[in-house]
Each structure stands twice: as C-alpha cells, then as structure tokens.
Motif scaffolding. Structure first.
Motif, PDB file in Angstrom:
ATOM      1  N   HIS A  20       0.521  -1.368  -0.065  1.00  0.00           N
ATOM      2  CA  HIS A  20       0.557  -0.123   0.374  1.00  0.00           C
ATOM      3  C   HIS A  20       0.444   1.151   0.179  1.00  0.00           C
ATOM      4  N   HIS A  23       0.019   4.801  -1.653  1.00  0.00           N
ATOM      5  CA  HIS A  23      -1.037   5.182  -1.113  1.00  0.00           C
ATOM      6  C   HIS A  23      -1.326   7.105  -1.510  1.00  0.00           C
ATOM      7  N   ARG A  26      -1.450   8.507   1.968  1.00  0.00           N
ATOM      8  CA  ARG A  26      -1.789   7.810   3.597  1.00  0.00           C
ATOM      9  C   ARG A  26      -0.551   9.057   4.560  1.00  0.00           C
ATOM     10  N   THR A 144      -0.558  -0.120   5.415  1.00  0.00           N
ATOM     11  CA  THR A 144       0.220   1.198   4.783  1.00  0.00           C
ATOM     12  C   THR A 144       1.095   1.582   4.398  1.00  0.00           C
ATOM     13  N   ARG A 205      -7.753   1.652   2.192  1.00  0.00           N
ATOM     14  CA  ARG A 205      -8.227   0.604   0.864  1.00  0.00           C
ATOM     15  C   ARG A 205      -8.152  -0.901   2.019  1.00  0.00           C
TER      16      ARG A 205
END
Length: 498
Positions: A20, A23, A26, A144, A205
């Motif tokens: 992730h 992102h 984030r 993440t 997500r």
C-alpha cells in the motif's frame, strides 16, 4: 579443509504483504488511524476520572464501580486475538468501520445510562468493539507503511499516542467531569468516531488475508476463555492473592492457554500461528510490551491517586499535572524516529527502559508536602523520555516483515500483551500498595497525618516495583531484539490488493 560458514545475523522472516506504499494520502490516513488509537487508549483513563460522579448518580456500590473498569478490560483483552483474525479474514477496512460504529453506539448507551446494569453492558460492548477496532487499525497501518523511513515515522506517531493517550484521557476527563458532567466522558467518543468514520471510508483501502481463511473455532473458544479467566483473575487479585476468587480463574486461565498452544501447534489454519510469537525478535518485543504495560499502570494510576488524595488536586488539576509526561513523549518521538534508520532499535529499546525506570524510581521519593517541581516533574520527564525511546520502535519491531495473512492477529497480539500487562500491573500494584499502607498504619499512631504518610508510603512502594519491572525490559531488548536495519527498512514483497 572446510571453512565454517559465518553466523548470519538474526532476521525476521520475509513476508508476503499487500503493498500500500503508493497510497497518495497515506499521511492523512495515518491521522485517522491515530485518532482511533487515541480514542481506545484514552477511554480507559477518561472513565476512571468520571467514576466517582457516576457512582453517586447511579447509586453504584464500590464493587459495581470496580466492574465498570473490569468488564471493559475483560471484553477487550479476551476478544483481541479473535478480533484480529476477524479483521484478517473479513477485511481490515470493514472491521475498522464496524468497530468504530459499534464503539460509538456503545459509548452512547453508556453516556445516557440510567442504571448500573446499562453502564456495565455499555462498557462490555465498548471492550468487544475495541477488540475488533484496535487490531484492524494497526494492521492497516502496517500494510499502508510496509517499509522504509516513512514506516518508522508512522509507527513513531502511533506509538507516541499509545504512550501519551492515557494522560490525555485524564485531562479530558477532568475537564468534562468538572465543567459538564460524567456522561460526556463516554459521549465524547461519538464525535471522535464520526470524524474517523467519515474520513476513513474514502481513505482506507480494503485488504484481507488470502488462501485458507477458515476460522479455528477450537482455538478461538480456548483463547477467549483463557484470556478472560486470566484478566478476571488478576482483577480479583486486588482484594487478595490467596482468595479462591483469584486462584481459580488464574489456574483455569493457565490451563486453557496451555491447551490453546497445543491445539495451535496441530491446527491446519491456527487462530494464532505460533510463528508470530516464537520468532526471537517478536517474542522480545511482545515481552517488552507487556512489561511496559505493567509498569505504566503504576506510573499513571497511583500518581493520579497521589495528586488527588494527598495533594488535594481536582480531577482537572491531576490531569494537567500528568501532561509533562505526554508532552515529553510527543517532543522526543520525532527525534527517535529520525535516528532509528541510522542507529537501529536495539540501543534505544535498551536505554529507554533504564531512563524510564530512573524516572519511576525518582517518584518513589514523593512526600506528603509534595513539591511538584522537585519531586514529581523530573520523574515524569525522565519517564516520558524513556517511554518515547521504547514506544517509537516497539510496534514497528513487533510487526516488521509480518505476513499479510497474519497482519491482523499479529497486531492483536501486540495490543493483547499491553492489555494483559496492564491487568497484571493493576492487581500487583494494588496488592503491594495495600500491604505497605497496612504495615505503616500498624506501626504508627493513628492520625490524619499518619494516614496520608501511609498512603505516600504505599505509592512509593508501587513506584519502586514499577521501576524494577520497567528495568527488566532493558536486558530483554539487549539480548533478544537484535534485528538488522534491513528488517525495518527493506521493501517487502508485493502481493495482491484486497
């Protein structure tokens, strides 16, 4: 002539994780996750401040008042591993949002409670939904920020909130109790949860474990029953370690947890894969987490008693007096996160407990007169520095290179060690405090001054023991937590998005 291969440094196994890292928002997502962490952490102390007023308003007995704290810890601690696995299989985003909604509803029920029964039900529901919310949030954070310096910074923020959130709860609880009413110490969770939900829906997500996602029902039953028995046993130990109400639950809990380990060794898809906890580095991190959770209870709970009972502070003043520790953690966290990529985690996680222990030992010299600047402030500042050195890397180390399949349950294990440690600390320190007070009063003439001196004697004993337990984390870190820097910075293998 053969040459022995050089010994390879200990590393954490390679994971398979969802990447992730791309992102785009984030850091905003981190703020949402941090908000959820703050809500769960401060809820334990904000309610403690409100309890005297709630007891009067609802006509609670002293035993019922204790259960307001115990039932939350019981539900939270016993359901954590199951909540972590549900997050893995059902989806971390879904679990986070459902946990947040449930926590808000439970807080609303508690905030408008008109009877002790309603309040106890609300607290149990809070604990149950927190057991789903907390590991989901930490798992989302892990996925993440899977690697690199951004991961270190993110875990530094999360760890600082975990270390300082309890003190924030004392301040917020004092403000709400004094200037509004005790009900808002629960109702305040609703607007916090609403912000986190509305922000989390577009930001988070979805991710979930792939492959075998069949639930380990025997393991789930054993671990919930075992952890519940252990937490309940320690909560009863506050009234005496030799009582059957203490001994039986603890013994049953130990037996059930032993059977749980045996079942997990043979299960094809275990609730808690033993690889999560038997890795030397992670095992060390979990042990440090438990020791810190145990010692921190002594620092906050009994320091608050000292402020309010001996020094006569109001709840708000007691909360404000605890803020220097939180402020120190917040100031030091960025520093430690900046040096970890160069220094690694072993040195700060070894020195941190020593510094924190010295702060607790300093607090053992408090007096009835209570000069805050000289007797308390240096101790809480040292404690804050030491806690920052530990909390910033702790969760990072415990979850480094964790397989995506196990992210939720591993996150739950981190929180569970803190929760069980806190339960042990509350019971152990209450028993030590009661023994010290009884011993002091038994050897001194009864007077109001002697009673206050007895209280201070009990607090001092607690701080010395807390310092000793905190100090034990130093050799654990030195000998067990020795990962390569690559374990914290390496980019893990990408897997598929959930």
């Amino acid at each position: 002539m053969s040459t022995a291969a050089p010994e390879r440094p200990t590393t954490i196994p390679e994971p398979t994780v969802t990447n992730h890292a791309g992102h785009p928002r984030r850091w905003l997502l981190l703020a949402v996750l941090a908000l959820s962490q703050l809500m769960v952490v401060l809820d334990s102390t904000i309610v403690n401040i409100a309890l005297p007023d709630a007891q009067t308003a609802l006509g609670m007995s002293d035993g019922d008042r204790t259960w307001v704290v115990t039932v939350y810890a019981l539900a939270f601690g016993s359901l954590l591993l199951l909540g972590g696995r549900i997050a893995d299989y059902w989806g971390r985003k879904r679990s986070f949002l459902v946990g947040m909604v449930g926590f808000a509803i439970a807080s609303g029920i508690g905030g408008v409670a008109e009877s002790t029964t309603q309040l106890l039900i609300a607290r149990g529901l809070q604990g149950a939904f927190a057991a789903l919310l907390a590991p989901a949030a930490l798992a989302i954070l892990t996925l993440t920020f899977p690697s690199g310096t951004d991961r270190i910074k993110a875990f530094a923020v999360f760890g600082a909130i975990g270390g300082g959130g309890a003190a924030v709860g004392l301040v917020l609880g004092g403000v709400l109790t004094e200037y509004v009413n005790w009900n808002w110490c629960l109702l305040v969770n609703i607007p916090i949860a609403l912000v986190a939900i509305l922000a989390g829906i577009p930001l988070i997500r979805e991710s979930r474990a792939h492959g075998n996602t069949r639930y380990d029902l025997p393991g789930a039953i054993l671990v919930v029953a075992g952890l519940a028995s252990v937490v309940f046993g320690f909560s009863q130990a506050e009234s005496g370690w030799g009582r059957w109400e203490t001994i039986v639950p603890l013994a049953v809990g130990v037996v059930l947890m032993t059977v749980f380990v045996l079942v997990e060794k043979r299960a094809t898809n275990p609730l808690l894969p033993l690889r999560v906890i038997t890795n030397r580095i992670r095992a060390g991190a979990f042990l440090v987490s438990a020791l810190n959770g145990t010692a921190l209870i002594g620092a906050l709970l009994f320091l608050t008693f000292y402020f309010q009972i001996v020094l006569g502070y109001t709840p708000l003043q007691a909360g404000v007096a605890s803020l220097p520790m939180t402020a120190t953690i917040m100031v030091c966290a960025p520093f430690f996160s900046s040096i970890l990529p160069k220094m690694g985690v072993r040195l700060p996680m070894t020195v941190g407990p020593i510094v924190a222990s010295s702060g607790l030992f300093w607090l053992s010299f408090i007096t009835v007169q209570g000069n805050f600047v000289f007797e308390v402030l240096p101790g809480v500042i040292l404690l804050g520095i030491g806690l920052a050195a530990v909390f910033v890397p702790l969760q990072n180390v415990a979850l480094a290179r964790i397989d995506e399949h196990d992210a939720g349950v591993a996150s739950a294990a981190v929180t569970a060690t803190q929760q069980i440690g806190g339960s042990v600390g509350a019971a152990l320190f209450t028993a030590l405090y009661a023994s010290a007070v009884s011993g002091y009063l038994g050897s001194h003439a009864v007077s109001s001054t002697a009673q206050l001196e007895a209280f201070v004697s009990g607090y001092s004993v607690v701080f010395v023991w807390a310092a000793g337990l905190m100090l034990l984390a130093a050799p654990v870190s030195f000998f067990l937590i020795r990962p390569n820097k690559a374990d914290l910075l390496a980019v893990p293998a990408a897997a598929h998005l959930g």
